[in-house]
Design a protein around this motif. Structure first.
Motif, short mmCIF file in Angstrom:
data_model
loop_
_atom_site.label_atom_id
_atom_site.label_comp_id
_atom_site.label_asym_id
_atom_site.label_seq_id
_atom_site.Cartn_x
_atom_site.Cartn_y
_atom_site.Cartn_z
N VAL A 189 0.70 -1.21 -0.16
CA VAL A 189 -0.08 0.09 -0.10
C VAL A 189 0.93 1.19 0.06
CG1 VAL A 189 -1.71 1.22 1.26
CG2 VAL A 189 -1.74 -1.08 1.41
N LEU A 190 0.65 2.22 -1.03
CA LEU A 190 1.28 3.47 -1.04
C LEU A 190 0.35 4.41 -0.80
CD1 LEU A 190 3.84 4.64 -3.68
CD2 LEU A 190 2.04 6.03 -2.89
N VAL A 236 8.17 12.38 -8.32
CA VAL A 236 7.24 11.31 -8.11
C VAL A 236 7.99 10.07 -8.84
CG1 VAL A 236 5.14 10.39 -8.87
CG2 VAL A 236 5.22 12.53 -7.91
N LYS A 237 8.45 10.44 -10.06
CA LYS A 237 8.93 9.06 -11.01
C LYS A 237 10.27 8.61 -10.31
CE LYS A 237 8.83 9.46 -15.25
NZ LYS A 237 8.23 8.29 -15.39
N ARG A 289 9.81 0.59 -6.33
CA ARG A 289 9.66 -0.51 -7.08
C ARG A 289 10.93 -1.54 -6.90
NH1 ARG A 289 6.71 2.78 -11.10
NH2 ARG A 289 8.37 3.40 -12.19
N GLU A 290 12.18 -0.82 -7.06
CA GLU A 290 13.45 -1.41 -6.92
C GLU A 290 13.63 -2.33 -5.68
OE1 GLU A 290 18.20 -0.50 -6.78
OE2 GLU A 290 16.66 1.03 -7.85
N PRO A 334 3.46 -1.31 -6.10
CA PRO A 334 2.51 -0.92 -5.15
C PRO A 334 1.14 -1.51 -5.78
CG PRO A 334 3.46 1.14 -5.33
CD PRO A 334 4.08 -0.02 -6.33
N THR A 335 0.35 -2.27 -5.00
CA THR A 335 -0.93 -2.88 -5.32
C THR A 335 -2.17 -2.04 -4.91
OG1 THR A 335 -1.03 -3.97 -3.47
CG2 THR A 335 0.01 -5.19 -5.40
#
Length: 326
Positions: free
Chosen positions: A65-66, A118-119, A126-127, A132-133
């Protein structure tokens, strides 16, 4: 289910107590019919919003969760409540948490109004943790002042944080959800999505935009991306005890609106996440009627807006009258 059972029990008891009076029995039958219709409508809404798919069980080990704006306020409480349930949580905020997060909460500093930052944060997340789901777009700002009083810089910041950031985070994290046909995007809006009063026009504009964003995003996920198991939810709280409305809280008894604790909002959000259901949540439920305001006659709409505007103006006037002059 307990509430439904209690209601049916009361109806049954009332029916028996009514004897054989046709009028009483007719009224009770009508009441039961309305109840059944409401339940059927609610069930239909649930199936339509979730694309007629049955809900799969929640598994904390498979979810990440983000939460944007998770260092304080509602975002912090959501992170803490999820953490207690064994969920891995990532906080993205411009300020570090002023508390000690547990081991399954991770913090990344980023300005959510900057696509570059943000990127960069997304790549690091991710690394180190995977994709995130669940994305909770919670970051928000609120400034007091009329349109003529409020500086342009604050107006622009309201739009950048409260709505532009939603576009940036969704563009970054939705593609993988679509690819896996698994995920949930939660938009934190407000009851200001439905009714606009004076001295918070920019805020209300951003929250009305958040509602439009949620509705359009849901359509694109369903029809353009055909990811029918990616969920979308929107949450509309009324007043919540956070630093955003400190001046109203400081006004004391003159602000007689119900103010919820962050735990109430967090509880609703966490329930929505774990249930893995799309939907719209109104908090408190007692103000759900406000979602219909646009269908009211113009005179009634304006009366309601004027009532709330007068209350906000009175609170501000009282607050500044007590504030010592420099």
């Amino acid at each position: 289910m307990g509430g439904d059972s209690d209601f049916l029990t009361q109806v049954t008891q009332s029916y028996r107590a009514a004897g054989w009076s046709p009028a009483a029995k007719g009224m009770l039958c009508a009441l039961f019919g309305c109840y059944a219709l409401e339940k059927a409508s609610s069930l239909l809404s649930q199936y339509v919003l979730n694309n007629w798919h049955s809900i799969e069980p929640w598994n904390s080990r498979q979810e990440l969760v983000l939460i944007t704006g998770g260092s304080s306020g509602i975002g912090r409480r959501i992170a803490e409540d999820l953490s207690e349930r064994g969920v891995k949580v990532v906080i993205v905020d411009i300020q570090e948490p002023q508390w000690n997060p547990p081991s399954n909460i991770y913090f990344y500093e980023a300005d959510v109004t900057s696509s570059e930052r943000v990127k960069a944060a997304a790549e690091a997340i991710r690394e180190q943790h995977g994709h995130p789901t669940v994305l909770v777009n919670n970051a928000g700002v609120f400034f007091n002042g009329t349109i003529l009083e409020e500086p342009e810089s604050m107006i622009q910041k309201s739009f950048k944080v409260n709505i532009l950031a939603h576009f940036l985070t969704v563009k970054e994290f939705l593609p993988k959800m679509v690819q896996q046909n698994h995920g949930h995007i939660i938009t934190m809006a407000s009851m200001a999505s439905f009714i606009t009063v004076g001295e918070m026009v920019d805020y209300a504009c951003t929250k009305a935009s958040a509602l439009a964003f949620h509705e359009g995003l849901s359509q694109e996920i369903r029809h353009w991306h055909r990811a029918d198991k990616v969920r979308t939810s929107i949450v509309h709280p009324l007043w919540v005890h956070t630093p955003l409305i400190r001046n109203l809280i400081d006004a004391g008894g003159s602000f007689d609106q119900p103010i919820m604790d962050t735990g109430v909002v967090s509880g609703a959000v966490v329930k929505q996440i774990i249930a893995k259901k799309s939907g719209s949540v109104i908090l408190p439920a007692s103000v759900s009627f406000a979602t219909l305001i646009r269908s009211f006659p113009s005179w009634l709409q304006e009366w309601l807006r004027s009532k709330f505007s007068a209350k906000v103006k009175r609170v501000r006037d009282e607050f500044w009258s007590r504030k010592p002059s420099l």
